[in-house]
Write a protein that holds these residues in place. Structure first.
Motif, PDB file in Angstrom:
ATOM      1  N   SER A  54       0.831  -1.203   0.000  1.00  0.00           N
ATOM      2  CA  SER A  54       0.000   0.000   0.000  1.00  0.00           C
ATOM      3  C   SER A  54       0.865   1.254   0.000  1.00  0.00           C
ATOM      4  N   SER A  55       2.108   1.142   0.492  1.00  0.00           N
ATOM      5  CA  SER A  55       3.034   2.277   0.495  1.00  0.00           C
ATOM      6  C   SER A  55       3.416   2.639  -0.931  1.00  0.00           C
ATOM      7  N   VAL A  56       3.421   3.928  -1.241  1.00  0.00           N
ATOM      8  CA  VAL A  56       3.777   4.391  -2.575  1.00  0.00           C
ATOM      9  C   VAL A  56       5.232   4.063  -2.894  1.00  0.00           C
ATOM     10  N   HIS A  57       6.126   4.224  -1.915  1.00  0.00           N
ATOM     11  CA  HIS A  57       7.539   3.985  -2.165  1.00  0.00           C
ATOM     12  C   HIS A  57       7.829   2.510  -2.385  1.00  0.00           C
ATOM     13  N   PHE A  58       7.248   1.629  -1.557  1.00  0.00           N
ATOM     14  CA  PHE A  58       7.450   0.197  -1.751  1.00  0.00           C
ATOM     15  C   PHE A  58       6.853  -0.257  -3.078  1.00  0.00           C
ATOM     16  N   THR A  59       5.647   0.213  -3.368  1.00  0.00           N
ATOM     17  CA  THR A  59       4.984  -0.164  -4.618  1.00  0.00           C
ATOM     18  C   THR A  59       5.790   0.306  -5.820  1.00  0.00           C
ATOM     19  N   GLY A  60       6.201   1.572  -5.790  1.00  0.00           N
ATOM     20  CA  GLY A  60       6.929   2.132  -6.916  1.00  0.00           C
ATOM     21  C   GLY A  60       8.283   1.482  -7.139  1.00  0.00           C
ATOM     22  N   SER A  61       9.022   1.210  -6.054  1.00  0.00           N
ATOM     23  CA  SER A  61      10.351   0.614  -6.202  1.00  0.00           C
ATOM     24  C   SER A  61      10.274  -0.811  -6.725  1.00  0.00           C
ATOM     25  N   ILE A  62       9.330  -1.610  -6.206  1.00  0.00           N
ATOM     26  CA  ILE A  62       9.181  -2.981  -6.696  1.00  0.00           C
ATOM     27  C   ILE A  62       8.688  -2.977  -8.145  1.00  0.00           C
ATOM     28  N   ALA A  63       7.751  -2.074  -8.466  1.00  0.00           N
ATOM     29  CA  ALA A  63       7.244  -1.987  -9.834  1.00  0.00           C
ATOM     30  C   ALA A  63       8.361  -1.623 -10.802  1.00  0.00           C
ATOM     31  N   PHE A  64       9.227  -0.703 -10.400  1.00  0.00           N
ATOM     32  CA  PHE A  64      10.283  -0.257 -11.303  1.00  0.00           C
ATOM     33  C   PHE A  64      11.387  -1.298 -11.455  1.00  0.00           C
ATOM     34  N   PHE A  65      11.925  -1.790 -10.343  1.00  0.00           N
ATOM     35  CA  PHE A  65      13.078  -2.676 -10.405  1.00  0.00           C
ATOM     36  C   PHE A  65      12.723  -4.115 -10.762  1.00  0.00           C
ATOM     37  N   GLU A 160      12.793  13.144  -6.007  1.00  0.00           N
ATOM     38  CA  GLU A 160      12.389  11.928  -5.297  1.00  0.00           C
ATOM     39  C   GLU A 160      13.192  10.731  -5.798  1.00  0.00           C
ATOM     40  N   VAL A 161      13.249  10.579  -7.099  1.00  0.00           N
ATOM     41  CA  VAL A 161      13.976   9.445  -7.680  1.00  0.00           C
ATOM     42  C   VAL A 161      15.475   9.610  -7.484  1.00  0.00           C
ATOM     43  N   GLU A 162      15.970  10.812  -7.704  1.00  0.00           N
ATOM     44  CA  GLU A 162      17.414  11.071  -7.637  1.00  0.00           C
ATOM     45  C   GLU A 162      17.959  10.862  -6.226  1.00  0.00           C
ATOM     46  N   ILE A 163      17.242  11.309  -5.204  1.00  0.00           N
ATOM     47  CA  ILE A 163      17.766  11.297  -3.842  1.00  0.00           C
ATOM     48  C   ILE A 163      17.270  10.094  -3.044  1.00  0.00           C
ATOM     49  N   ILE A 164      15.949   9.957  -2.913  1.00  0.00           N
ATOM     50  CA  ILE A 164      15.406   8.933  -2.031  1.00  0.00           C
ATOM     51  C   ILE A 164      15.616   7.537  -2.585  1.00  0.00           C
ATOM     52  N   LEU A 165      15.264   7.301  -3.833  1.00  0.00           N
ATOM     53  CA  LEU A 165      15.326   5.955  -4.389  1.00  0.00           C
ATOM     54  C   LEU A 165      16.725   5.592  -4.858  1.00  0.00           C
ATOM     55  N   LYS A 319      -5.665  10.833  -7.376  1.00  0.00           N
ATOM     56  CA  LYS A 319      -5.647   9.827  -6.303  1.00  0.00           C
ATOM     57  C   LYS A 319      -4.711  10.222  -5.168  1.00  0.00           C
ATOM     58  N   GLY A 320      -4.167  11.418  -5.195  1.00  0.00           N
ATOM     59  CA  GLY A 320      -3.323  11.896  -4.105  1.00  0.00           C
ATOM     60  C   GLY A 320      -1.976  11.204  -4.007  1.00  0.00           C
ATOM     61  N   VAL A 321      -1.494  10.618  -5.107  1.00  0.00           N
ATOM     62  CA  VAL A 321      -0.233   9.881  -5.063  1.00  0.00           C
ATOM     63  C   VAL A 321       0.947  10.815  -4.795  1.00  0.00           C
ATOM     64  N   ILE A 322       0.956  11.986  -5.432  1.00  0.00           N
ATOM     65  CA  ILE A 322       2.064  12.926  -5.242  1.00  0.00           C
ATOM     66  C   ILE A 322       2.138  13.361  -3.780  1.00  0.00           C
ATOM     67  N   GLU A 323       0.999  13.652  -3.207  1.00  0.00           N
ATOM     68  CA  GLU A 323       0.959  14.072  -1.800  1.00  0.00           C
ATOM     69  C   GLU A 323       1.402  12.943  -0.879  1.00  0.00           C
ATOM     70  N   ARG A 324       0.989  11.719  -1.171  1.00  0.00           N
ATOM     71  CA  ARG A 324       1.406  10.572  -0.361  1.00  0.00           C
ATOM     72  C   ARG A 324       2.909  10.344  -0.464  1.00  0.00           C
ATOM     73  N   LEU A 325       3.462  10.537  -1.660  1.00  0.00           N
ATOM     74  CA  LEU A 325       4.912  10.425  -1.828  1.00  0.00           C
ATOM     75  C   LEU A 325       5.644  11.376  -0.891  1.00  0.00           C
ATOM     76  N   LEU A 331       8.166  11.541   6.560  1.00  0.00           N
ATOM     77  CA  LEU A 331       8.110  10.778   7.801  1.00  0.00           C
ATOM     78  C   LEU A 331       9.340   9.909   8.026  1.00  0.00           C
ATOM     79  N   VAL A 332      10.173   9.742   6.998  1.00  0.00           N
ATOM     80  CA  VAL A 332      11.371   8.909   7.147  1.00  0.00           C
ATOM     81  C   VAL A 332      12.481   9.773   7.739  1.00  0.00           C
ATOM     82  N   ASN A 333      12.385  10.035   9.034  1.00  0.00           N
ATOM     83  CA  ASN A 333      13.311  10.969   9.677  1.00  0.00           C
ATOM     84  C   ASN A 333      14.743  10.455   9.675  1.00  0.00           C
ATOM     85  N   ASP A 334      14.921   9.156   9.825  1.00  0.00           N
ATOM     86  CA  ASP A 334      16.274   8.615   9.864  1.00  0.00           C
ATOM     87  C   ASP A 334      16.970   8.827   8.536  1.00  0.00           C
ATOM     88  N   LEU A 335      16.234   8.640   7.448  1.00  0.00           N
ATOM     89  CA  LEU A 335      16.830   8.837   6.129  1.00  0.00           C
ATOM     90  C   LEU A 335      17.182  10.303   5.921  1.00  0.00           C
TER      91      LEU A 335
END
Length: 348
Positions: A54-65, A160-165, A319-325, A331-335
């Motif tokens: 359900s997470s946008v980042h998990f979904t997007g990374s698995i979909a891409f790679f 987002e892609v350049e830094i986070i992923l 669908k609010g995907v950009i906002e969820r991203l 929220l990933v404070n450690d990163l």
């Protein structure tokens, strides 16, 4: 998040087992249709894996790679082409080359015009400020004009892609495999033409896969009955249509809504314009007035921003995907702390 991490572990275990099957069984089958049939069940499974999140980042990374890059690599591997040919000497390398953008035939060169590290530091600061703005200004969508919103969305996706992923993947690959990954992009905002943007600057892993998988075979087939210019045009157009269909699928993974065709139309439009640009430059190379690089960059990036705001982003915005991203990244404070510490900047 705990459930997402469990699913993430299960998905990667499934992917590793499936790729191991390809390494031990499919390599024993002669390249061609029979080997393709042996890897197709794995490709179908890989298309289903993003639906477990359900997470946008998990979904997007698995979909891409996995669903996107790994599937195309396995299809090329069925015909002894692409990044998996020649066959890596052991299973761990085969899995790594399948799942990650690592080229097994040569060292990964830095892209031309590679900018200094302080440029990346500026990107980090901009992205951090962007996340704060995005997550704390609830009504910002009603105030900026559309062109500003489109620029913000394009900037968000790029950073987002350049830094986070890509940086996270780069760190993981470096720590666990001791090697570097191929660059994701080469400063796309410096592109002086659509051909330069799509072929040499933005998402370099995608053209590296689509060129041998789609463009080259389509152009060769067309050249048997058509002139080279028309064959080139059809090669470009088919490649962009395939890319559009893949992005449409990724949009479905993120929104869980049936495709509207807007994303595919975005790539078709850019494909037609890119092919037309190449044809014009080829035919009138000696007579064309040379445009200032600054003007050509403004026109190129402006065209991509406007067409993406018109066609690419609306399904994601609805669908609010950009906002969820943005919220997930915020929220990933450690990163974010890791980025601020400069560790990622040193590796970059």
């Amino acid at each position: 998040m705990e459930e997402e991490l469990k699913n993430f572990t299960k998905v990667w275990i499934s992917a590793i087992i499936s790729i191991s099957y390809c390494y031990y069984l499919s390599t024993r089958i002669k390249s061609g249709v029979l080997r393709l049939l042996s890897v197709l069940p794995v490709c179908v499974l890989f298309l289903l894996l993003p639906l477990f999140f359900s997470s946008v980042h998990f979904t997007g990374s698995i979909a891409f790679f996995i669903s996107w890059l790994a599937n195309f690599k396995l299809i090329l591997f069925a015909f002894d082409k692409g990044p998996l040919s020649p066959l890596p000497p052991n299973l761990s390398l085969f899995i790594s080359f399948t799942c990650f953008p690592i080229n097994n035939t040569r060292e990964n060169p830095k892209p031309k015009n590679h900018l200094p590290k302080w440029v990346f530091a500026i990107k980090v600061v901009i992205f951090d400020a962007f996340l704060y703005f995005y997550c704390n200004c609830k009504h910002y969508k009603q105030t900026p004009p559309p062109i500003v919103l489109w620029c913000l969305h394009v900037l968000h996706i790029y950073l987002e892609v350049e830094i986070i992923l890509m940086v996270v993947v780069k760190v993981l690959v470096f720590v666990f495999l001791g090697c570097d990954i191929e660059p994701h992009s080469n400063e796309p905002y410096l592109a002086t033409s659509l051909q330069d943007f799509w072929g040499r600057r933005w998402n370099l892993m995608v053209p590296a896969i689509l060129r041998p998988a789609v463009y080259t075979p389509i152009r060769r087939v067309c050249e048997r009955k058509l002139n080279s210019d028309l064959a080139m045009f059809l090669g470009y157009l088919t490649t962009f249509i395939v890319s559009g269909a893949i992005h449409e699928l990724m949009c479905f993974y993120l929104t869980r809504e049936l495709p509207t065709g807007e994303v595919t139309l975005f790539f078709v439009l850019n494909g037609v314009c890119t092919a037309a640009e190449v044809a014009v430059k080829k035919k009138f190379a000696q007579r064309l007035w040379r445009m200032s690089p600054m003007v050509s960059r403004l026109l190129t990036v402006g065209f991509v921003v406007v067409t993406s705001g018109w066609l690419f982003f609306p399904p994601l915005i609805r669908k609010g995907v950009i906002e969820r991203l943005a919220k997930e990244a915020f929220l990933v404070n450690d990163l974010r702390g890791l980025i601020r510490s400069g560790f990622l900047i040193d590796l970059y």
